[in-house]
Design a protein around this motif. Sequence first.
Motif, mmCIF file in Angstrom:
data_model
loop_
_atom_site.group_PDB
_atom_site.id
_atom_site.type_symbol
_atom_site.label_atom_id
_atom_site.label_comp_id
_atom_site.label_asym_id
_atom_site.label_seq_id
_atom_site.Cartn_x
_atom_site.Cartn_y
_atom_site.Cartn_z
ATOM 1 N N ARG A 135 0.854 -1.186 0.000
ATOM 2 C CA ARG A 135 0.000 0.000 0.000
ATOM 3 C C ARG A 135 0.887 1.231 0.000
ATOM 4 N NH1 ARG A 135 -5.161 1.563 3.794
ATOM 5 N NH2 ARG A 135 -5.524 3.575 2.819
ATOM 6 N N ASP A 136 0.619 2.135 -0.945
ATOM 7 C CA ASP A 136 1.334 3.391 -1.046
ATOM 8 C C ASP A 136 0.276 4.498 -1.059
ATOM 9 O OD1 ASP A 136 3.088 5.462 -1.443
ATOM 10 O OD2 ASP A 136 3.559 4.951 -3.519
ATOM 11 N N GLY A 137 0.030 5.107 0.095
ATOM 12 C CA GLY A 137 -1.041 6.103 0.180
ATOM 13 C C GLY A 137 -2.382 5.434 -0.024
ATOM 14 N N ASP A 138 -3.131 5.891 -1.023
ATOM 15 C CA ASP A 138 -4.453 5.329 -1.316
ATOM 16 C C ASP A 138 -4.415 4.239 -2.382
ATOM 17 O OD1 ASP A 138 -5.728 6.923 0.526
ATOM 18 O OD2 ASP A 138 -6.225 8.494 -0.916
ATOM 19 N N VAL A 139 -3.233 3.796 -2.796
ATOM 20 C CA VAL A 139 -3.123 2.784 -3.850
ATOM 21 C C VAL A 139 -2.622 1.463 -3.256
ATOM 22 C CG1 VAL A 139 -2.029 2.142 -6.034
ATOM 23 C CG2 VAL A 139 -2.707 4.523 -5.621
ATOM 24 N N ILE A 140 -3.431 0.416 -3.439
ATOM 25 C CA ILE A 140 -3.033 -0.929 -3.025
ATOM 26 C C ILE A 140 -2.628 -1.691 -4.283
ATOM 27 C CG2 ILE A 140 -3.821 -3.113 -2.044
ATOM 28 C CD1 ILE A 140 -5.740 -1.497 -0.301
ATOM 29 N N SER A 141 -1.444 -2.294 -4.256
ATOM 30 C CA SER A 141 -0.956 -3.077 -5.393
ATOM 31 C C SER A 141 -0.829 -4.533 -4.970
ATOM 32 C CB SER A 141 0.394 -2.557 -5.873
ATOM 33 O OG SER A 141 0.256 -1.235 -6.336
ATOM 34 N N PHE A 142 -1.160 -5.416 -5.894
ATOM 35 C CA PHE A 142 -1.223 -6.847 -5.636
ATOM 36 C C PHE A 142 -0.578 -7.566 -6.802
ATOM 37 C CE2 PHE A 142 -3.830 -10.558 -6.833
ATOM 38 C CZ PHE A 142 -3.594 -11.375 -5.752
ATOM 39 N N GLN A 143 0.278 -8.553 -6.493
ATOM 40 C CA GLN A 143 0.892 -9.344 -7.555
ATOM 41 C C GLN A 143 0.828 -10.812 -7.169
ATOM 42 O OE1 GLN A 143 4.858 -8.247 -8.668
ATOM 43 N NE2 GLN A 143 5.157 -10.068 -9.889
ATOM 44 N N ALA A 144 0.311 -11.631 -8.067
ATOM 45 C CA ALA A 144 0.272 -13.080 -7.891
ATOM 46 C C ALA A 144 0.770 -13.703 -9.188
ATOM 47 C CB ALA A 144 -1.146 -13.547 -7.589
ATOM 48 N N ASP A 145 1.873 -14.412 -9.090
ATOM 49 C CA ASP A 145 2.516 -14.951 -10.282
ATOM 50 C C ASP A 145 2.756 -13.795 -11.261
ATOM 51 O OD1 ASP A 145 2.497 -17.477 -9.118
ATOM 52 O OD2 ASP A 145 0.580 -18.000 -10.004
ATOM 53 N N GLU A 146 2.186 -13.843 -12.474
ATOM 54 C CA GLU A 146 2.418 -12.777 -13.450
ATOM 55 C C GLU A 146 1.321 -11.721 -13.460
ATOM 56 O OE1 GLU A 146 3.209 -14.540 -17.242
ATOM 57 O OE2 GLU A 146 4.758 -15.846 -16.432
ATOM 58 N N PHE A 147 0.265 -11.896 -12.663
ATOM 59 C CA PHE A 147 -0.841 -10.947 -12.626
ATOM 60 C C PHE A 147 -0.508 -9.812 -11.669
ATOM 61 C CE2 PHE A 147 -4.679 -9.285 -10.703
ATOM 62 C CZ PHE A 147 -5.429 -8.972 -11.820
ATOM 63 N N VAL A 148 -0.749 -8.555 -12.115
ATOM 64 C CA VAL A 148 -0.517 -7.378 -11.277
ATOM 65 C C VAL A 148 -1.749 -6.492 -11.336
ATOM 66 C CG1 VAL A 148 0.920 -5.341 -10.908
ATOM 67 C CG2 VAL A 148 1.962 -7.434 -11.747
ATOM 68 N N ALA A 149 -2.206 -6.023 -10.163
ATOM 69 C CA ALA A 149 -3.350 -5.115 -10.103
ATOM 70 C C ALA A 149 -3.035 -3.996 -9.123
ATOM 71 C CB ALA A 149 -4.606 -5.849 -9.651
ATOM 72 N N SER A 150 -3.479 -2.785 -9.460
ATOM 73 C CA SER A 150 -3.378 -1.650 -8.558
ATOM 74 C C SER A 150 -4.755 -1.033 -8.428
ATOM 75 C CB SER A 150 -2.394 -0.605 -9.088
ATOM 76 O OG SER A 150 -1.088 -1.121 -9.083
ATOM 77 N N ILE A 151 -5.169 -0.766 -7.191
ATOM 78 C CA ILE A 151 -6.497 -0.246 -6.918
ATOM 79 C C ILE A 151 -6.373 1.021 -6.094
ATOM 80 C CG2 ILE A 151 -8.728 -0.752 -5.859
ATOM 81 C CD1 ILE A 151 -7.851 -3.777 -6.182
ATOM 82 N N ASP A 152 -6.957 2.110 -6.582
ATOM 83 C CA ASP A 152 -6.969 3.375 -5.858
ATOM 84 C C ASP A 152 -8.210 3.391 -4.978
ATOM 85 O OD1 ASP A 152 -7.143 5.990 -4.942
ATOM 86 O OD2 ASP A 152 -6.419 6.842 -6.816
ATOM 87 N N ILE A 153 -8.012 3.389 -3.654
ATOM 88 C CA ILE A 153 -9.139 3.375 -2.725
ATOM 89 C C ILE A 153 -9.415 4.764 -2.153
ATOM 90 C CG2 ILE A 153 -8.860 0.954 -2.113
ATOM 91 C CD1 ILE A 153 -7.439 1.918 0.448
ATOM 92 N N GLY A 154 -8.874 5.796 -2.786
ATOM 93 C CA GLY A 154 -9.018 7.155 -2.283
ATOM 94 C C GLY A 154 -10.416 7.741 -2.424
#
Length: 124
Positions: free
Chosen positions: A94-113
């Motif tokens: 988590r960097d501020g309001d952005v949560i980043s997730f990586q599983a194997d080759e999949f990457v997602a970033s979600i802004d929860i602001g």
Amino acid sequence: SGVLNLPLLGLSMAPTRTHAGEHSKFYFMLNVYTSEIEGDPSGEATRFEYSVFVKKEGQESDRPFYMVIEAGSSNASIDPVYGETPAKISTITRDGDVISFQADEFVASIDIGENTPLTVDPEW
């Protein structure tokens, strides 16, 4: 993993609505959450699930079913289909309001602001 062959299972993708006033639409969902693990030195694991909404062939009701199509954990775990499975999550940050997730080759970033008020659909 491969292709999800829903017709072979007697299923099809089903549109649904998750909050009041929304038109039904198709969802491919990613849920990420933390779970406590008794007896594990770290005390918790981050888990993820990819899921869709489906309906059964010949189903009379319009209400779809929730179907997990893949799940994983930051710790080795037991899967009801595949048995013991290795850890899949490499990072969750988590960097501020952005949560980043990586599983194997999949990457997602979600802004929860943004706090968007929603009303849950009464069907749920």
